[in-house]
Design an enzyme around this catalytic site. Structure first.
Site, short mmCIF file in Angstrom:
data_model
loop_
_atom_site.label_atom_id
_atom_site.label_comp_id
_atom_site.label_asym_id
_atom_site.label_seq_id
_atom_site.Cartn_x
_atom_site.Cartn_y
_atom_site.Cartn_z
CD GLN A 1 -6.60 -0.64 0.29
OE1 GLN A 1 -6.27 -0.54 1.48
NE2 GLN A 1 -6.96 0.40 -0.43
CG ASP B 1 -7.64 1.43 -3.97
OD1 ASP B 1 -7.24 0.51 -3.22
OD2 ASP B 1 -6.87 2.10 -4.68
CG ASN C 1 -2.36 0.52 0.75
OD1 ASN C 1 -2.47 1.66 0.33
ND2 ASN C 1 -3.38 -0.30 0.86
NE ARG C 2 -1.90 5.09 -3.37
CZ ARG C 2 -2.71 4.11 -3.79
NH1 ARG C 2 -3.28 3.30 -2.91
NH2 ARG C 2 -2.95 3.95 -5.08
CG HIS D 1 1.84 -2.13 -3.78
ND1 HIS D 1 1.17 -2.28 -2.58
CD2 HIS D 1 0.89 -2.11 -4.75
CE1 HIS D 1 -0.14 -2.35 -2.82
NE2 HIS D 1 -0.34 -2.24 -4.12
CG HIS E 1 -1.72 -6.56 -5.48
ND1 HIS E 1 -2.61 -6.43 -6.52
CD2 HIS E 1 -1.68 -5.35 -4.87
CE1 HIS E 1 -3.07 -5.20 -6.55
NE2 HIS E 1 -2.53 -4.51 -5.55
CB SER E 2 -4.24 -12.98 -6.07
OG SER E 2 -3.06 -13.74 -6.03
CE1 TYR E 3 -6.16 -5.82 -9.77
CE2 TYR E 3 -4.04 -6.94 -9.64
CZ TYR E 3 -4.78 -5.77 -9.67
OH TYR E 3 -4.14 -4.55 -9.61
CD GLU F 1 -4.35 -5.02 -2.43
OE1 GLU F 1 -3.26 -4.47 -2.13
OE2 GLU F 1 -5.20 -4.47 -3.16
#
Length: 354
Positions: free
Chosen positions: A285, A250, A86-87, A112, A182-184, A312
């Protein structure tokens, strides 16, 4: 004897100096479903899962070749991301009285782990009975982060269709650590895009969330989801909630409970596939792929906005700069530990209560 078989195959190669280093794929197979794992980023590149009729479909977004994983359009597909997922606001933080400036790869923030995070590393691999153990090193001051850090990511596929991931880290210097996968996911099939996503129902086990500013940095507040678009505590259709939002989702949710706890459940009505997430982390997330745009995926798929969603599990974003958030600092002699389970089941009822 293990109920899960592990197959090794070459996925590609990377030039190192005057030589080419082979990059391998490790396939976990429990006879009902398979999971492909790559040395590159310790990434989940494929999960093939049957529907209620027994037809197998790949339900995670990814690529068919190594070059695509290395390309700029790779939106962290399936990778272990960090050192800090993340940020981080303005790419800076303080430990003690010392200020650290880390790579700003998502201006004005760090995202990330910077330009060359863990998702872009070639991990070492060891097969331990029915598990695949990935290890890698991040050197002191790499991307600006202090500490020589040893990372481990262990994947296990159980006979009961649970994919378990255990992430650990040890450091030589005090440093922030926050890892995630970070799988979609798209339970209709990775290639079905928005048409598949809108047929999902969803529930997230969170009464609260962390609101963000215009730069997607948490304000430091923890607010109730009740009365907001972020309230998905009861079953909602994913297509409907995305359509009613400006940019999809998000959002970091504050997961209810302690220890290893239920985080979320997604259900695809047409296939009967169900995904449940369990984690020992305080946050998760939920991201619905707003920034995906014309990405050339595997098997000639094209990934556009809302082609997949991410669960996430994590500490809260920018926790290193927010004293009221859970601690994200790892000290020498201690060990960072993060466990998450992806549980796949089937529901034959088209109107399942989730």
């Amino acid at each position: 004897m293990s109920a899960t078989l592990i197959h090794k195959s070459q996925f590609g190669e990377i030039k190192v100096g005057n030589f080419y280093k082979p990059i391998y794929c490790y396939t976990l197979d429990n006879s009902n479903m398979t999971v492909d794992l790559l040395q590159y980023g310790a990434s989940i590149s494929s999960i093939k899962l049957p529907d209620t009729q027994g037809k197998k479909t790949d339900i995670v977004l990814g690529f068919s070749n190594l070059q695509s994983y290395q390309a700029d359009y790779n939106a962290y597909f399936g990778g272990i991301v960090g050192r800090v997922c993340n940020r981080i606001a303005n790419g800076t933080f303080m430990i003690g009285k010392k200020i650290y400036n880390v790579s700003i790869n998502n201006p004005p923030n760090t995202l990330h782990g910077g330009f060359h995070g863990l998702d872009k590393k070639i991990w070492d691999v060891e097969i331990a009975t029915d598990k695949v153990v990935f290890t890698c090193i991040s050197y002191h001051m790499e991307e600006g982060f202090p500490g020589y850090v040893e990372f481990t990511a262990t994947y296990e596929l159980t006979p009961g269709n649970e994919l378990r991931l255990d992430m650990r880290a040890k450091t030589t210097h005090t440093t922030p650590i926050n890892l995630t996968n970070h799988s979609y996911f798209n339970l209709a099939g990775h290639e079905t895009g928005w048409q598949g996503i809108k047929d999902h129902d969803l529930r997230i086990n969170a009464d609260r969330y962390t609101p963000v500013d215009d730069n997607l940095i948490p304000t430091g507040e923890i607010l109730p989801v009740k009365g907001t678009q972020f309230d998905i505590r009861n079953r909602k259709n994913l297509g409907l909630v995305i359509s009613r939002s400006t940019m999809g989702y998000d959002c970091n949710y504050v997961i209810n409970g302690e220890g290893m706890k239920f985080c979320a459940r997604a259900f695809h009505k047409k296939s009967g596939r169900v995904l449940e997430i369990y984690s020992d982390q305080p946050g998760m997330q939920f991201y619905t792929g707003y920034y995906l745009s014309n990405i050339p995926g595997k098997n000639r798929a094209v990934y556009n906005r809302y082609s997949g969603f991410c669960f996430e599990t994590q500490n809260f974003p920018n926790a290193v700069n927010t004293p009221s958030f859970p601690n994200s600092i790892l000290e020498p002699g201690d060990e960072y530990s993060h466990s998450v389970t992806y549980k796949f089941t089937f529901d034959h009822q088209k109107s399942s209560v989730i």
